[in-house]
Design an enzyme around this catalytic site. Structure first.
Site, PDB file in Angstrom:
ATOM      1  N   ARG A 200       0.846  -1.248  -0.017  1.00 29.46           N
ATOM      2  CA  ARG A 200       0.105  -0.052  -0.140  1.00 29.46           C
ATOM      3  C   ARG A 200       0.768   1.158   0.021  1.00 29.46           C
ATOM      4  O   ARG A 200       0.471   2.537   0.510  1.00 29.46           O
ATOM      5  CB  ARG A 200      -1.115   0.026   1.176  1.00 29.46           C
ATOM      6  N   SER A 251     -10.384   0.506   4.067  1.00 26.64           N
ATOM      7  CA  SER A 251      -9.609   0.186   5.194  1.00 26.64           C
ATOM      8  C   SER A 251      -8.872   1.415   5.606  1.00 26.64           C
ATOM      9  O   SER A 251      -8.339   2.260   4.900  1.00 26.64           O
ATOM     10  CB  SER A 251      -8.345  -0.598   5.070  1.00 26.64           C
ATOM     11  N   GLU A 321      -3.939   4.074   6.557  1.00 20.08           N
ATOM     12  CA  GLU A 321      -3.692   4.020   5.164  1.00 20.08           C
ATOM     13  C   GLU A 321      -4.347   5.141   4.332  1.00 20.08           C
ATOM     14  O   GLU A 321      -3.908   5.919   3.265  1.00 20.08           O
ATOM     15  CB  GLU A 321      -4.395   2.737   4.514  1.00 20.08           C
TER      16      GLU A 321
HETATM   17  C1  LIG Z   1     -15.433   0.843  -0.453  1.00 22.38           C
HETATM   18  C2  LIG Z   1     -13.973   1.247  -0.594  1.00 22.38           C
HETATM   19  C3  LIG Z   1     -13.446  -0.201  -0.698  1.00 22.38           C
HETATM   20  C4  LIG Z   1     -12.038  -0.196  -0.898  1.00 22.38           C
HETATM   21  N1  LIG Z   1     -11.128  -1.136  -0.996  1.00 22.38           N
HETATM   22  C5  LIG Z   1     -10.053  -0.914  -1.235  1.00 22.38           C
HETATM   23  C6  LIG Z   1      -9.234  -2.311  -1.481  1.00 22.38           C
HETATM   24  O1  LIG Z   1      -9.759  -3.397  -1.479  1.00 22.38           O
HETATM   25  N2  LIG Z   1      -7.777  -2.136  -1.687  1.00 22.38           N
HETATM   26  C7  LIG Z   1      -7.499  -1.048  -1.906  1.00 22.38           C
HETATM   27  O2  LIG Z   1      -5.926  -0.799  -2.004  1.00 22.38           O
HETATM   28  N3  LIG Z   1      -7.747   0.116  -1.752  1.00 22.38           N
HETATM   29  C8  LIG Z   1      -9.274   0.059  -1.278  1.00 22.38           C
HETATM   30  N4  LIG Z   1      -9.995   1.243  -1.062  1.00 22.38           N
HETATM   31  C9  LIG Z   1      -9.157   2.470  -1.133  1.00 22.38           C
HETATM   32  C10 LIG Z   1      -9.174   3.203  -2.467  1.00 22.38           C
HETATM   33  O3  LIG Z   1     -10.032   2.728  -3.309  1.00 22.38           O
HETATM   34  C11 LIG Z   1      -7.865   3.088  -3.065  1.00 22.38           C
HETATM   35  O4  LIG Z   1      -6.743   3.334  -2.382  1.00 22.38           O
HETATM   36  C12 LIG Z   1      -7.636   3.837  -4.467  1.00 22.38           C
HETATM   37  O5  LIG Z   1      -6.446   3.247  -5.003  1.00 22.38           O
HETATM   38  C13 LIG Z   1      -7.606   5.176  -4.306  1.00 22.38           C
HETATM   39  O6  LIG Z   1      -7.749   5.766  -5.582  1.00 22.38           O
HETATM   40  P1  LIG Z   1      -8.408   7.220  -5.839  1.00 22.38           P
HETATM   41  O7  LIG Z   1      -8.354   7.513  -7.369  1.00 22.38           O
HETATM   42  O8  LIG Z   1      -9.553   7.139  -5.248  1.00 22.38           O
HETATM   43  O9  LIG Z   1      -7.332   7.926  -5.183  1.00 22.38           O
HETATM   44  P2  LIG Z   1      -7.592   9.205  -4.198  1.00 22.38           P
HETATM   45  O10 LIG Z   1      -8.240   8.631  -2.957  1.00 22.38           O
HETATM   46  O11 LIG Z   1      -8.200  10.396  -4.917  1.00 22.38           O
HETATM   47  O12 LIG Z   1      -5.967   9.719  -3.835  1.00 22.38           O
HETATM   48  C14 LIG Z   1      -5.267   8.777  -3.170  1.00 22.38           C
HETATM   49  C15 LIG Z   1      -3.962   9.318  -3.133  1.00 22.38           C
HETATM   50  O13 LIG Z   1      -3.278   9.275  -4.435  1.00 22.38           O
HETATM   51  C16 LIG Z   1      -2.961  10.650  -4.833  1.00 22.38           C
HETATM   52  N5  LIG Z   1      -3.392  10.640  -6.187  1.00 22.38           N
HETATM   53  C17 LIG Z   1      -4.517  10.283  -6.701  1.00 22.38           C
HETATM   54  N6  LIG Z   1      -4.552  10.159  -8.229  1.00 22.38           N
HETATM   55  C18 LIG Z   1      -3.174  10.803  -8.652  1.00 22.38           C
HETATM   56  C19 LIG Z   1      -2.647  10.894  -9.672  1.00 22.38           C
HETATM   57  N7  LIG Z   1      -3.128  10.838 -10.886  1.00 22.38           N
HETATM   58  N8  LIG Z   1      -1.361  11.470  -9.523  1.00 22.38           N
HETATM   59  C20 LIG Z   1      -0.575  11.565  -8.320  1.00 22.38           C
HETATM   60  N9  LIG Z   1      -1.171  11.372  -7.144  1.00 22.38           N
HETATM   61  C21 LIG Z   1      -2.231  11.031  -7.137  1.00 22.38           C
HETATM   62  C22 LIG Z   1      -3.526  11.573  -4.021  1.00 22.38           C
HETATM   63  O14 LIG Z   1      -3.017  12.852  -4.043  1.00 22.38           O
HETATM   64  C23 LIG Z   1      -3.647  10.790  -2.501  1.00 22.38           C
HETATM   65  O15 LIG Z   1      -2.427  11.273  -2.027  1.00 22.38           O
HETATM   66  C24 LIG Z   1     -11.199   1.277  -0.813  1.00 22.38           C
HETATM   67  C25 LIG Z   1     -11.900   2.588  -0.700  1.00 22.38           C
HETATM   68  C26 LIG Z   1     -13.237   2.272  -0.700  1.00 22.38           C
HETATM   69  C27 LIG Z   1     -14.273   3.676  -0.325  1.00 22.38           C
HETATM   70  C1  LIG Z   2     -10.177  -2.496   1.703  1.00 19.78           C
HETATM   71  C2  LIG Z   2      -8.806  -2.236   1.719  1.00 19.78           C
HETATM   72  O1  LIG Z   2      -8.192  -3.516   1.238  1.00 19.78           O
HETATM   73  C3  LIG Z   2      -8.415  -4.730   1.961  1.00 19.78           C
HETATM   74  C4  LIG Z   2      -8.852  -5.886   1.085  1.00 19.78           C
HETATM   75  O2  LIG Z   2     -10.059  -5.610   0.289  1.00 19.78           O
HETATM   76  C5  LIG Z   2      -9.051  -7.053   1.589  1.00 19.78           C
HETATM   77  C6  LIG Z   2      -9.503  -8.322   0.667  1.00 19.78           C
HETATM   78  O3  LIG Z   2      -8.344  -8.739  -0.077  1.00 19.78           O
HETATM   79  O4  LIG Z   2      -7.869  -7.670   2.283  1.00 19.78           O
HETATM   80  C7  LIG Z   2      -7.427  -6.453   3.171  1.00 19.78           C
HETATM   81  O5  LIG Z   2      -8.340  -6.359   4.432  1.00 19.78           O
HETATM   82  P1  LIG Z   2      -8.394  -7.418   5.716  1.00 19.78           P
HETATM   83  O6  LIG Z   2      -7.061  -7.692   5.931  1.00 19.78           O
HETATM   84  O7  LIG Z   2      -9.212  -6.579   6.878  1.00 19.78           O
HETATM   85  O8  LIG Z   2      -9.268  -8.519   5.018  1.00 19.78           O
HETATM   86  P2  LIG Z   2     -10.152  -9.173   5.743  1.00 19.78           P
HETATM   87  O9  LIG Z   2     -10.079 -10.641   4.906  1.00 19.78           O
HETATM   88  O10 LIG Z   2     -11.600  -8.551   5.831  1.00 19.78           O
HETATM   89  O11 LIG Z   2      -9.841  -9.543   7.393  1.00 19.78           O
HETATM   90  C8  LIG Z   2      -8.456 -10.096   7.737  1.00 19.78           C
HETATM   91  C9  LIG Z   2      -8.818 -10.815   8.889  1.00 19.78           C
HETATM   92  O12 LIG Z   2      -9.266  -9.971   9.888  1.00 19.78           O
HETATM   93  C10 LIG Z   2     -10.264 -10.501  10.732  1.00 19.78           C
HETATM   94  N1  LIG Z   2     -11.240  -9.426  11.033  1.00 19.78           N
HETATM   95  C11 LIG Z   2     -11.682  -8.753   9.980  1.00 19.78           C
HETATM   96  C12 LIG Z   2     -12.486  -7.561  10.231  1.00 19.78           C
HETATM   97  C13 LIG Z   2     -13.066  -7.519  11.819  1.00 19.78           C
HETATM   98  O13 LIG Z   2     -13.978  -6.801  11.943  1.00 19.78           O
HETATM   99  N2  LIG Z   2     -12.617  -8.219  12.424  1.00 19.78           N
HETATM  100  C14 LIG Z   2     -11.763  -9.536  12.278  1.00 19.78           C
HETATM  101  O14 LIG Z   2     -11.260 -10.151  13.213  1.00 19.78           O
HETATM  102  C15 LIG Z   2     -10.935 -11.694   9.621  1.00 19.78           C
HETATM  103  O15 LIG Z   2     -11.591 -12.404  10.452  1.00 19.78           O
HETATM  104  C16 LIG Z   2      -9.845 -12.036   9.013  1.00 19.78           C
HETATM  105  O16 LIG Z   2      -9.324 -13.137   9.722  1.00 19.78           O
HETATM  106  C17 LIG Z   2      -7.404  -5.113   2.696  1.00 19.78           C
HETATM  107  N3  LIG Z   2      -6.908  -4.146   3.819  1.00 19.78           N
HETATM  108  C18 LIG Z   2      -5.680  -3.771   4.253  1.00 19.78           C
HETATM  109  C19 LIG Z   2      -5.616  -2.715   4.986  1.00 19.78           C
HETATM  110  O17 LIG Z   2      -4.583  -4.415   3.710  1.00 19.78           O
HETATM  111  C20 LIG Z   2      -8.211  -1.081   1.591  1.00 19.78           C
HETATM  112  O18 LIG Z   2      -7.026  -1.221   1.543  1.00 19.78           O
HETATM  113  O19 LIG Z   2      -8.865   0.138   1.751  1.00 19.78           O
END
Ligand SMILES: Cc1cc2nc3c(=O)[nH]c(=O)nc-3n(C[C@H](O)[C@H](O)[C@H](O)COP(=O)(O)OP(=O)(O)OC[C@H]3O[C@@H](n4cnc5c(N)ncnc54)[C@H](O)[C@@H]3O)c2cc1C
Ligand SMILES: C=C(O[C@H]1[C@H](O)[C@@H](CO)O[C@H](OP(=O)(O)OP(=O)(O)OC[C@H]2O[C@@H](n3ccc(=O)[nH]c3=O)[C@H](O)[C@@H]2O)[C@@H]1NC(C)=O)C(=O)O
Ligand SMILES: NC(=O)C1=CN([C@@H]2O[C@H](COP(=O)(O)OP(=O)(O)OC[C@H]3O[C@@H](n4cnc5c(N)ncnc54)[C@H](OP(=O)(O)O)[C@@H]3O)[C@@H](O)[C@H]2O)C=CC1
EC number: 1.3.1.98
Length: 332
Positions: A200, A251, A321
């Protein structure tokens, strides 16, 4: 090609001018036309609609260029007016201060283009393309590799900067190169090694470069039905484990190996804990959701509360994050 060392000497966009308060221009919502482009900046633009949290104050100036020329012209405007530059993608990993962001906020989500090259299996996309939409497009073509990206509501630029990932995959695994714009106006193509990817994180998070385009290596030739089914399974899994019915940033904290933040927060007894409109989600404790009417300050205070409680119980300081933009009471 410019070397990494040379790149290190180029100042950050955010360094163009020191942090200061938003000026009252007395011209709310005024448009400023950028000469030689089809693009206008706007003054005093609310950012809450441009972030997934649906909170945050105004950008002093806001622009969402649709092409490189307009992006470069926006940067020139900032330089001429001594404005700091802040970059926004889809705003899905951001907490924007209630006090807003001084200077010029540039959203890259309208930089659009995509090309699936059948000869190389490479997908070349502009920074503003939606990562989940590309995952569905790739699946429909029978191209494997992006199934994990479904449900991540961000842009390519944000994903490249954040090294977005899920289900044991991430952008760094498939990035061939990223095209970035430097503060001096040069366009540079960087490899994943030069971007210093870790979990990340990347060197792009310092605000030094603007991502304009990326090339991803995918694997064509699979059965579209099979890839689409796998993509649907990932989406289904997400919807059952993560809260999608309230605004969030995904997250909030990185997982502190070997633990997961969600487990630590749940074991600390914080699920459902609420401050103002911000709540530790019942479905997943590493999500803080906006239950309605939350202020950025509510979310910020809850983040701090969770950090303090987890530190007290487990002696682990959770690293956010989510990116904080604008002024907050203290630095993490
Ligand atoms: C419901 C939900 C679920 C999510 N699940 C995940 C997940 O599973 N895994 C995960 O990794 N993330 C997850 N995220 C977080 C997020 O979606 C990711 O980090 C995503 O990659 C951010 O993209 P963005 O375009 O929204 O960037 P922004 O949030 O707009 O920006 C993030 C950072 O990148 C910079 N930035 C953005 N675009 C550019 C650019 N073109 N050039 C230079 N800098 C830039 C910004 O300045 C900021 O520092 C989730 C978020 C939500 C709301
Ligand atoms: C949503 C994000 O990314 C997510 C990504 O979608 C998922 C799926 O691959 O794996 C990560 O979540 P995560 O590690 O919490 O994955 P999960 O599988 O939901 O949970 C991991 C473990 O934590 C435990 N868990 C999770 C949530 C909770 O309330 N309680 C708990 O005990 C689960 O039971 C499991 O054993 C990423 N988060 C990070 C910080 O690495 C994001 O980065 O924004
Ligand atoms: N909690 C929060 O803060 C936020 C949550 N979200 C949620 O994030 C989630 C992202 O989901 P995700 O499906 O990955 O992306 P979206 O639902 O955002 O869809 C992205 C693109 O993929 C297309 N698409 C969606 N489902 C399919 C399918 N089955 N087959 C083909 N194309 C499809 C959509 O087309 P079309 O437009 O035609 O449906 C759209 O063009 C959504 O549930 C959204 O509500 C988003 C922002 C903030």
């Amino acid at each position: 090609m410019i070397t990494s060392q040379e790149l290190g000497k180029i100042c950050n966009f955010s360094d163009l001018t020191p942090q200061r308060q938003i000026k009252d221009h007395g011209d709310n919502g005024k448009s400023i036309y950028l000469p030689g482009t089809d693009c206008s900046l706007k003054t005093h633009t609310s950012l809450s609609g441009f972030t997934s949290y649906r909170v945050g104050g105004e950008a002093e100036y806001y622009v969402s260029p649709q092409n490189l020329e307009a992006l470069k012209a926006s940067i020139e405007f900032a330089k001429e007016n001594y404005l700091a530059i802040t970059i926004l993608g889809a705003g899905s990993n951001l907490l924007v201060s209630d006090r807003g962001i001084p200077g010029l906020v540039i959203a890259t989500r309208h930089l659009r283009s995509k090309y699936f090259n059948p000869d190389t299996g490479q997908l070349t996309v502009s920074a503003g393309e939606s990562i989940p939409a590309l995952a569905w497009d790739a699946a429909a073509l029978g191209w494997e590799g992006l199934e994990w990206a479904v449900g991540i509501p961000g842009t390519v630029g944000g994903a490249v900067v954040m090294n977005a990932g899920a289900h044991s995959s991430c952008i760094a695994d498939m990035l061939v190169s990223a095209q970035v714009l430097c503060p001096d106006g040069t366009l540079v193509t960087l490899t994943p090694e030069e971007l210093g990817y870790t979990y990340r994180s990347s060197r792009l998070q310092g605000g030094k470069w603007i991502v304009t385009q990326a090339t991803l290596q995918l694997q064509p030739g699979a059965d579209p039905v099979v890839v689409t089914d796998r993509t649907k399974d990932h989406k289904k899994h997400r919807l059952s484990t993560q809260p999608y019915s309230y605004p969030s940033c995904g997250s909030v904290f990185r997982n502190p190996q070997p633990y997961t933040a969600g487990w630590l927060i749940e074991q600390t007894g914080l699920k459902g804990y609420q401050l103002g409109g911000a709540q530790v989600a019942q479905l997943h404790a590493n999500f803080i959701v906006n239950r309605g009417g939350a202020k950025a300050s509510d979310i910020f205070s809850l983040i701090r509360h969770v950090q303090n409680q987890v530190q007290e119980r487990w002696s682990i300081w959770l690293e956010p994050e989510v990116k904080m933009l604008g002024e907050f009471p203290a630095v993490f």
